[in-house]
Each structure stands twice: as C-alpha cells, then as structure tokens.
Enzyme design. Structure first.
Site, PDB file in Angstrom:
ATOM      1  CE  LYS A 137      -4.088   1.935   2.379  1.00  0.00           C
ATOM      2  NZ  LYS A 137      -4.903   2.184   1.092  1.00  0.00           N
TER       3      LYS A 137
HETATM    4  N1  PMP Z   1      -7.824  -1.344  -2.983  1.00  0.00           N
HETATM    5  C1  PMP Z   1      -7.299   0.036  -2.825  1.00  0.00           C
HETATM    6  C2  PMP Z   1      -6.662   0.573  -3.808  1.00  0.00           C
HETATM    7  C3  PMP Z   1      -7.325   0.545  -1.652  1.00  0.00           C
HETATM    8  O1  PMP Z   1      -6.811   1.909  -1.652  1.00  0.00           O
HETATM    9  C4  PMP Z   1      -8.297  -0.042  -0.603  1.00  0.00           C
HETATM   10  C5  PMP Z   1      -8.401   0.820   0.603  1.00  0.00           C
HETATM   11  N2  PMP Z   1      -7.098   0.759   1.433  1.00  0.00           N
HETATM   12  C6  PMP Z   1      -8.641  -1.018  -0.775  1.00  0.00           C
HETATM   13  C7  PMP Z   1      -8.412  -1.909  -1.943  1.00  0.00           C
HETATM   14  C8  PMP Z   1      -9.290  -1.950   0.462  1.00  0.00           C
HETATM   15  O2  PMP Z   1      -8.489  -2.278   1.412  1.00  0.00           O
HETATM   16  P1  PMP Z   1      -8.929  -2.353   2.993  1.00  0.00           P
HETATM   17  O3  PMP Z   1     -10.007  -3.231   2.865  1.00  0.00           O
HETATM   18  O4  PMP Z   1      -7.710  -3.049   3.617  1.00  0.00           O
HETATM   19  O5  PMP Z   1      -9.121  -1.020   3.337  1.00  0.00           O
END
Ligand code: PMP
Length: 316
Positions: A162
């Site tokens: 991320k």
């Molecule tokens: N994909 C992307 C590109 C994101 O930014 C997010 C948000 N963090 C998610 C998926 C969903 O991830 P999560 O459920 O861990 O928040």
C-alpha cells in the site's frame, strides 16, 4: 480532542512521541515528496457500547510491515509497537471513532532518487471520516464506470504494497470517473480482467455465488475483502476468487465495493447499465449489516477483530 471546523486532531504520533498537529512537519526536500516513497495504512476505529474499538488493527499493521519489506524500508517499530501507539493516540485525542492513517516515509535531505541510506520516519494521524463515497451512494448504491486507466502490470508496481505512489494510478481513474459524472471508477488489470475500485476492492454476486478478483489481478489485498470473504462463507455462500471478464459487471445480480473507508458500498450501475434491479441487493445488505454490526460492537466479535481503546491508555 478534534477541532471539527479545521478537521484537526490535537495530537499526532511521530516516532514514539505525541506531537501537536502543527508540529508534524517534514522538509520540502524529503525523498517522499519527490519520489512517492511512502507506505501507509487506512484503519477505522468505531464507537461501540464499550467505547472506541479498532477494527483488525493487527492485520493492518502487518500489512504495513509487508509494504515496508517490499520496498526495503528499514523499520524501527514492530507491528505490536504501532498497534499500541495507535490505541494511545486515539485515547490521547479523546476520540470515540476515527479514521487512522499510519504513514511511513523516506524523508531526509538527499536529493537523488536512490533510497539507500535515506532516513525513514513513521507517523500515526487520526481524523474523522464519514462515508467515503457519500451517504447517497452508501444507502442507494454508487454509479461506477470502467476506467480507461488500468492497474499496473504485475512486474511494474507491486500492488500488494500500500504505497503512496500507487495512488497516482488511482487518482487518474478517480479524476476520469468524477469528471464523467460517476461516483467511482472500476479498473481492469493489465490483462483486461476486472481488478478493483480506485480505493476499494470489488465483489460481484450472481446466482447467489460471490465473486471477487484474485490477488494476482493487480489489487490491494484488502482487509475488508478478507472480512467479507469470511463472512459470506459463514452465511453459507460460495465465494470464488477468480478472474472476471468485464462483462460480468453487466450481468451481475449485485455488485459492491469493500474497503476500510468505503466499508461496504453497493454499486447500482456500471457504465450506466443498472446492476440487478438498480437497488442494493439482499446479499450486499446482509454483508453490510454483519460487517458494521461486528465493527460497532452490536454483533458478537467471534473472530477477535476488535481492539478496545481503554480510556486509561491516554498518554498526555
Ligand atoms: N484497494 C485499494 C486501491 C485501496 O486503496 C483500498 C483501501 N485501503 C482497498 C483496496 C481496500 O483495502 P482495505 O479493505 O484493507 O481498506
């Protein structure tokens, strides 16, 4: 305490200290500002009957550590240290619910793009974040389009990290979607299969089977995605992580986004084609209710997903 007008909280955690919001600065020459070299998390704390509780805190911090590893960012904190720091920062700001943004950045004053030897700093920032795609979309469903921008190919940018830089790609698809009158973009991967939203994972329901794109489809492996896969299986649904051609979106009974910020947001149309009858579907609604029920302490936390924030954790 949050100064709501300014959207500011009193304290930000900075490498072991709680500093004032105004003092959480980095220099303009910082590596991250020029080369996108940050990794971060997005976590939510919800108000429960027993006080604030953080949803899947350890899993988020583990993913942060994974992001650091992928980018070879030397980390002086452990996932446990940062989980503890998060709880203390929420308590120090007297917050009952919060969006939590741990951020690890290469800073320093080295001007070349090579990251070797550049210092790494860690912050934990909190703010209030209401529904991410707006109340209307949350209740009635979002209008989505398939973006002309694709997610990065597997041998370009690692999407399991991320990383701040990945969000340049998300920004392009988001801008396009908003300018064209949609709430959100759905991106395809470099092979043309459905990937995810600009800031969410994506689920499709057809004939009561729940589908979501696999980790190999250029997605962030979302914590909410994992939560939904588990909850859907517990509810007796078959869940398939598999590549989806774009046209699955047009023949779906239900489509929804999942993410920490977006929570479970139904999609009511894709490229102006109504999803099902154009209203949030029953499986989407059941998963939305179960997810938020657990997160808000109204449904028993049978998976141990909540970390309570003791009031006594406040360090002032
Ligand atoms: N994909 C992307 C590109 C994101 O930014 C997010 C948000 N963090 C998610 C998926 C969903 O991830 P999560 O459920 O861990 O928040």
């Amino acid at each position: 305490m949050q100064d709501r007008a300014a959207g500011r909280t009193a304290k930000i955690w900075r490498d072991g200290n709680l500093v004032n919001w105004e003092d959480a600065n980095i220099h303009v020459i910082s590596h991250v500002a020029h080369y996108g070299s940050g990794v971060f998390e997005g976590i939510r704390a919800y108000e429960t009957p027993a006080g604030a509780a953080v949803f899947r805190l350890q899993d988020h911090m583990r993913r942060l550590m994974d992001s650091c590893r992928i980018y070879r960012m030397p980390m002086k904190w452990t996932a446990e240290d940062l989980a503890q720091a998060t709880v203390e920062t929420i308590a120090a700001n007297d917050m009952t619910a919060a969006y939590i943004r741990p951020l690890v950045m290469r800073t320093g004053e080295q001007m070349g793009f090579s990251p070797i030897g550049v210092p790494v700093e860690t912050f934990i920032i909190l703010w209030n974040w209401d529904t991410y795609l707006g109340h209307e979309a949350f209740e009635n469903g979002a209008d989505a389009c398939v973006s002309s921008w694709r997610r990065p190919a597997p041998d370009t940018f690692p999407t399991m990290a991320k990383a701040s830089g990945n969000y340049l790609n998300s920004q392009l698809s988001k801008i396009e979607a908003r300018q064209d009158g949609y709430h959100e973009a759905i991106t395809l991967d470099s092979f043309g299969y459905v990937s995810e939203g600009s800031g969410e994972n994506l689920f499709v329901v057809r004939d009561r089977v729940v589908y979501t794109s696999p980790i190999s489809a250029g997605i962030l492996h979302g914590i909410t995605r994992d939560t939904i896969i588990r909850l859907a299986r517990e509810m007796g649904h078959e869940v398939r992580e598999q590549n989806m051609p774009r046209e699955m979106l047009y023949i779906a009974d239900e489509v929804f986004f999942s993410g920490t910020a977006a929570e479970i947001t139904p999609v009511r149309s894709v490229d102006k084609v109504p999803v099902g009858n154009g209203k949030p579907g029953p499986i989407t609604q059941a998963l939305q209710a179960e997810y938020l029920g657990i997160a808000k302490g109204q449904v028993p936390d049978r998976h141990g997903w909540l970390t309570p924030v003791p009031v006594a954790a406040a360090v002032r």
